[in-house]
Write a protein that holds these residues in place. Structure first.
Motif, PDB file in Angstrom:
ATOM      1  N   TRP A  48       0.803  -1.220   0.000  1.00 34.94           N
ATOM      2  CA  TRP A  48       0.000   0.000   0.000  1.00 34.94           C
ATOM      3  C   TRP A  48       0.844   1.281   0.000  1.00 34.94           C
ATOM      4  CZ3 TRP A  48      -4.753  -0.880  -1.236  1.00 34.94           C
ATOM      5  CH2 TRP A  48      -5.402  -2.044  -0.829  1.00 34.94           C
ATOM      6  N   PRO A  49       0.918   1.996  -1.126  1.00 28.45           N
ATOM      7  CA  PRO A  49       1.519   3.341  -1.135  1.00 28.45           C
ATOM      8  C   PRO A  49       0.627   4.306  -0.346  1.00 28.45           C
ATOM      9  CG  PRO A  49       1.376   2.425  -3.358  1.00 28.45           C
ATOM     10  CD  PRO A  49       0.532   1.568  -2.482  1.00 28.45           C
ATOM     11  N   ILE A  50       1.185   4.994   0.624  1.00 26.46           N
ATOM     12  CA  ILE A  50       0.392   5.852   1.510  1.00 26.46           C
ATOM     13  C   ILE A  50       0.118   7.197   0.834  1.00 26.46           C
ATOM     14  CG2 ILE A  50       0.368   7.034   3.739  1.00 26.46           C
ATOM     15  CD1 ILE A  50       1.923   4.717   4.882  1.00 26.46           C
ATOM     16  N   LYS A  51      -1.129   7.660   0.962  1.00 21.29           N
ATOM     17  CA  LYS A  51      -1.564   8.883   0.286  1.00 21.29           C
ATOM     18  C   LYS A  51      -1.842  10.042   1.239  1.00 21.29           C
ATOM     19  CE  LYS A  51      -1.633   7.230  -3.917  1.00 21.29           C
ATOM     20  NZ  LYS A  51      -1.218   5.863  -3.702  1.00 21.29           N
ATOM     21  N   SER A  52      -2.234   9.767   2.492  1.00 19.44           N
ATOM     22  CA  SER A  52      -2.542  10.873   3.412  1.00 19.44           C
ATOM     23  C   SER A  52      -2.650  10.363   4.840  1.00 19.44           C
ATOM     24  CB  SER A  52      -3.863  11.564   3.019  1.00 19.44           C
ATOM     25  OG  SER A  52      -4.980  10.732   3.305  1.00 19.44           O
ATOM     26  N   PHE A  53      -2.583  11.326   5.777  1.00 16.49           N
ATOM     27  CA  PHE A  53      -2.848  11.080   7.188  1.00 16.49           C
ATOM     28  C   PHE A  53      -3.891  12.083   7.670  1.00 16.49           C
ATOM     29  CE2 PHE A  53       1.722   9.983   6.725  1.00 16.49           C
ATOM     30  CZ  PHE A  53       1.668   8.641   7.093  1.00 16.49           C
ATOM     31  N   PHE A  54      -4.668  11.683   8.669  1.00 12.63           N
ATOM     32  CA  PHE A  54      -5.597  12.598   9.330  1.00 12.63           C
ATOM     33  C   PHE A  54      -5.917  12.007  10.694  1.00 12.63           C
ATOM     34  CE2 PHE A  54      -8.138   9.533   7.024  1.00 12.63           C
ATOM     35  CZ  PHE A  54      -9.218   9.269   7.846  1.00 12.63           C
ATOM     36  N   GLU A  55      -6.630  12.735  11.530  1.00 13.21           N
ATOM     37  CA  GLU A  55      -6.987  12.198  12.844  1.00 13.21           C
ATOM     38  C   GLU A  55      -8.335  12.728  13.301  1.00 13.21           C
ATOM     39  OE1 GLU A  55      -4.586  13.491  16.300  1.00 13.21           O
ATOM     40  OE2 GLU A  55      -3.799  15.096  15.013  1.00 13.21           O
ATOM     41  N   ASP A  56      -8.978  11.952  14.187  1.00 21.40           N
ATOM     42  CA  ASP A  56     -10.183  12.397  14.864  1.00 21.40           C
ATOM     43  C   ASP A  56      -9.828  12.616  16.336  1.00 21.40           C
ATOM     44  OD1 ASP A  56     -10.036   9.855  15.983  1.00 21.40           O
ATOM     45  OD2 ASP A  56     -11.704   9.045  14.835  1.00 21.40           O
ATOM     46  N   ASN A  57     -10.778  12.537  17.216  1.00 24.76           N
ATOM     47  CA  ASN A  57     -10.499  12.777  18.632  1.00 24.76           C
ATOM     48  C   ASN A  57      -9.763  11.629  19.304  1.00 24.76           C
ATOM     49  OD1 ASN A  57     -11.831  15.267  18.548  1.00 24.76           O
ATOM     50  ND2 ASN A  57     -13.818  14.315  18.954  1.00 24.76           N
ATOM     51  N   ASP A  58      -9.742  10.467  18.643  1.00 28.95           N
ATOM     52  CA  ASP A  58      -9.224   9.277  19.309  1.00 28.95           C
ATOM     53  C   ASP A  58      -8.026   8.629  18.638  1.00 28.95           C
ATOM     54  OD1 ASP A  58     -11.429   9.340  21.189  1.00 28.95           O
ATOM     55  OD2 ASP A  58     -12.683   8.570  19.560  1.00 28.95           O
ATOM     56  N   ALA A  59      -7.861   8.796  17.348  1.00 26.34           N
ATOM     57  CA  ALA A  59      -6.865   8.014  16.624  1.00 26.34           C
ATOM     58  C   ALA A  59      -6.345   8.771  15.411  1.00 26.34           C
ATOM     59  CB  ALA A  59      -7.464   6.674  16.190  1.00 26.34           C
ATOM     60  N   VAL A  60      -5.222   8.286  14.877  1.00 27.74           N
ATOM     61  CA  VAL A  60      -4.662   8.769  13.614  1.00 27.74           C
ATOM     62  C   VAL A  60      -4.984   7.742  12.535  1.00 27.74           C
ATOM     63  CG1 VAL A  60      -2.541   9.382  12.382  1.00 27.74           C
ATOM     64  CG2 VAL A  60      -2.819  10.028  14.782  1.00 27.74           C
ATOM     65  N   TYR A  61      -5.253   8.219  11.322  1.00 27.81           N
ATOM     66  CA  TYR A  61      -5.611   7.357  10.206  1.00 27.81           C
ATOM     67  C   TYR A  61      -4.638   7.577   9.046  1.00 27.81           C
ATOM     68  CZ  TYR A  61     -10.185   7.042  12.557  1.00 27.81           C
ATOM     69  OH  TYR A  61     -11.200   6.849  13.465  1.00 27.81           O
ATOM     70  N   ALA A  62      -4.497   6.542   8.229  1.00 31.35           N
ATOM     71  CA  ALA A  62      -3.747   6.656   6.979  1.00 31.35           C
ATOM     72  C   ALA A  62      -4.625   6.123   5.851  1.00 31.35           C
ATOM     73  CB  ALA A  62      -2.448   5.865   7.052  1.00 31.35           C
ATOM     74  N   SER A  63      -4.537   6.768   4.692  1.00 32.60           N
ATOM     75  CA  SER A  63      -5.214   6.263   3.493  1.00 32.60           C
ATOM     76  C   SER A  63      -4.164   5.815   2.490  1.00 32.60           C
ATOM     77  CB  SER A  63      -6.117   7.336   2.883  1.00 32.60           C
ATOM     78  OG  SER A  63      -5.349   8.420   2.386  1.00 32.60           O
ATOM     79  N   ALA A  64      -4.527   4.823   1.671  1.00 35.49           N
ATOM     80  CA  ALA A  64      -3.588   4.301   0.681  1.00 35.49           C
ATOM     81  C   ALA A  64      -4.363   3.737  -0.498  1.00 35.49           C
ATOM     82  CB  ALA A  64      -2.707   3.216   1.297  1.00 35.49           C
ATOM     83  N   GLY A  65      -3.741   3.772  -1.671  1.00 30.82           N
ATOM     84  CA  GLY A  65      -4.371   3.247  -2.875  1.00 30.82           C
ATOM     85  C   GLY A  65      -3.341   2.658  -3.812  1.00 30.82           C
ATOM     86  N   LEU A  66      -3.760   1.683  -4.587  1.00 30.87           N
ATOM     87  CA  LEU A  66      -2.830   0.998  -5.485  1.00 30.87           C
ATOM     88  C   LEU A  66      -3.544   0.574  -6.756  1.00 30.87           C
ATOM     89  CD1 LEU A  66      -0.054  -0.386  -6.023  1.00 30.87           C
ATOM     90  CD2 LEU A  66      -1.006  -2.428  -4.920  1.00 30.87           C
ATOM     91  N   GLN A  67      -2.884   0.786  -7.898  1.00 29.83           N
ATOM     92  CA  GLN A  67      -3.322   0.182  -9.148  1.00 29.83           C
ATOM     93  C   GLN A  67      -2.155  -0.627  -9.696  1.00 29.83           C
ATOM     94  OE1 GLN A  67      -3.783   2.485 -12.729  1.00 29.83           O
ATOM     95  NE2 GLN A  67      -5.580   1.343 -13.369  1.00 29.83           N
ATOM     96  N   HIS A  68      -2.237  -1.943  -9.505  1.00 29.31           N
ATOM     97  CA  HIS A  68      -1.226  -2.862 -10.039  1.00 29.31           C
ATOM     98  C   HIS A  68      -1.902  -4.215 -10.195  1.00 29.31           C
ATOM     99  CE1 HIS A  68       2.550  -4.735 -10.962  1.00 29.31           C
ATOM    100  NE2 HIS A  68       2.418  -5.583  -9.948  1.00 29.31           N
ATOM    101  N   MET A  69      -2.188  -4.589 -11.406  1.00 35.56           N
ATOM    102  CA  MET A  69      -2.975  -5.775 -11.729  1.00 35.56           C
ATOM    103  C   MET A  69      -4.457  -5.566 -11.399  1.00 35.56           C
ATOM    104  SD  MET A  69      -0.457  -7.518 -12.888  1.00 35.56           S
ATOM    105  CE  MET A  69      -1.168  -9.146 -13.171  1.00 35.56           C
ATOM    106  N   MET A  70      -4.737  -4.881 -10.314  1.00 31.17           N
ATOM    107  CA  MET A  70      -6.109  -4.558  -9.959  1.00 31.17           C
ATOM    108  C   MET A  70      -6.119  -3.200  -9.259  1.00 31.17           C
ATOM    109  SD  MET A  70      -6.827  -7.045  -6.709  1.00 31.17           S
ATOM    110  CE  MET A  70      -5.879  -6.895  -5.181  1.00 31.17           C
ATOM    111  N   THR A  71      -7.321  -2.641  -9.050  1.00 31.32           N
ATOM    112  CA  THR A  71      -7.470  -1.338  -8.404  1.00 31.32           C
ATOM    113  C   THR A  71      -8.039  -1.539  -7.010  1.00 31.32           C
ATOM    114  OG1 THR A  71      -7.901  -0.321 -10.558  1.00 31.32           O
ATOM    115  CG2 THR A  71      -8.512   0.941  -8.611  1.00 31.32           C
ATOM    116  N   SER A  72      -7.373  -0.934  -6.009  1.00 30.99           N
ATOM    117  CA  SER A  72      -7.799  -1.158  -4.633  1.00 30.99           C
ATOM    118  C   SER A  72      -7.402   0.023  -3.763  1.00 30.99           C
ATOM    119  CB  SER A  72      -7.172  -2.446  -4.084  1.00 30.99           C
ATOM    120  OG  SER A  72      -5.761  -2.422  -4.241  1.00 30.99           O
TER     121      SER A  72
END
Length: 344
Positions: A197-221
């Motif tokens: 998973w190539p990482i695309k962004s970080f963000f957080e709410d009141n409780d936790a930090v999140y990471a988003s990731a996306g990949l296109q290689h053989m399939m899109t996910s």
């Protein structure tokens, strides 16, 4: 064969994906009163209406980094080697510090201490100390004495700096630096397979930090991962699946963000802007609402793009209905719940 990849090759690969992704429009930020867009020059817009207020702020200085201080004021790095702070309440600006070179990124902690993201590590502006780690969480990637340019970075409420990297089909990488203890922290990734998973962004709410990731290689996910006390769990994973006898692509998840106005998480994919309420089971894509699908331009050969819609590098939720986004080719846009307009 993958084990034989050299650090030099990986640096070139990362430069191809990350540096190009932010060439034309270098930044966007939302402060208490304003929306700021940098195209080298600073442009200021009304946060409520999206109307232009000021153009080419800052004379002939070129700006290439944008962040905020602990009060939410805009802080920018300029070609004059000054760090400028623009104060919303008084509509004035002041110089915070001087710097050398051209860092990749800049963040301020809760005490407004400045940290630069560089190829050689994280530099503390006040002391000049540089902190570096070559411990790769991705077993396909070997790191020696430099990182390259991270695709995204973030400082959380606990003053920890998160660096996210993307290497295309070789996945991503993650570094977390605690500015209080001056040490790098090792997360528990659990089922988050960062080698995919190539990482695309970080963000957080009141409780936790999140990471988003996306990949296109053989399939899109795509995937959104939650970190509770540095322990990862998968919030949403979208993969290709059969639908009506055909293979339907998953969501290629790019930038994501959190809106405290209604405790919702937003993400951008090749199908548009999605919004999910945290009170629902967000592990199921059907519990996310497609808010808007903008029409953006694209060129063949551009990095991290799945067709024409997917060249968005930043997404910021303003409230329950409004958001701004930054695209590579078309610049910055403002959505007020009904209209989608360019910030120019």
């Amino acid at each position: 064969m993958r084990k034989g990849i050299t650090v030099l090759y990986l640096f070139v690969l990362l430069a191809g994906f990350s540096l190009k992704a932010q060439t034309d429009h270098s930044g966007i930020a939302v402060t208490d009163k304003f929306i700021w867009v940098s195209t080298g020059r600073l442009h200021k817009f009304d946060k409520t209406t999206g109307e232009r207020l000021e153009k080419n702020s800052g004379s002939s200085v070129t700006y290439f980094l944008m962040t905020k201080d602990h009060k939410g004021n805009l802080v920018v790095a300029g070609s004059d080697h000054n760090i400028w702070r623009h104060i919303d309440q008084t509509n004035t600006r002041e110089v915070l510090a001087r710097f050398n070179g051209r860092p990749y990124g800049m963040v301020l902690d809760s005490r407004d201490n400045i940290y630069f993201i560089t190829d050689k590590g994280i530099e503390e502006e006040q002391t000049g100390e540089v902190y570096f780690s070559n411990v790769s969480l991705n077993n396909q990637i070997r790191i020696r004495d430099n990182w390259g340019n991270p695709y995204c970075y973030y400082i959380d409420k606990q003053d920890r700096i998160w660096l996210g990297f993307g290497y295309g089909e070789w996945g991503g990488n993650l570094f977390i630096f605690d500015t209080v203890s001056k040490t790098f922290l090792t997360p528990d990734l659990n089922d988050f397979r960062i080698a995919l998973w190539p990482i695309k962004s970080f963000f957080e709410d009141n409780d936790a930090v999140y990471a988003s990731a996306g990949l296109q290689h053989m399939m899109t996910s795509g995937i959104i991962v939650r970190f509770d006390n540095l322990k990862a769990s998968v919030l949403l994973e979208s993969r290709e699946k059969m639908k009506d006898g055909n293979m339907a692509p998953g969501e290629y998840i790019g930038p994501a963000t959190f809106s405290p106005a209604d405790s919702s998480i937003w993400f951008y994919s090749q199908h548009g802007v999605f919004k999910g309420n945290k009170n629902k089971d967000l592990s199921k894509l059907e519990n996310w609402q497609l808010i808007f699908k903008p029409k953006l331009s694209w060129q063949y050969g551009q990095p991290y793009a799945v067709g024409s819609p997917m060249n968005v590098t930043r997404l910021i939720a303003i409230d329950k209905t409004r958001f701004v986004l930054l695209s590579v080719n078309d610049g910055a846009f403002y959505y007020d719940g009904t209209q989608f307009k360019k910030l120019d």
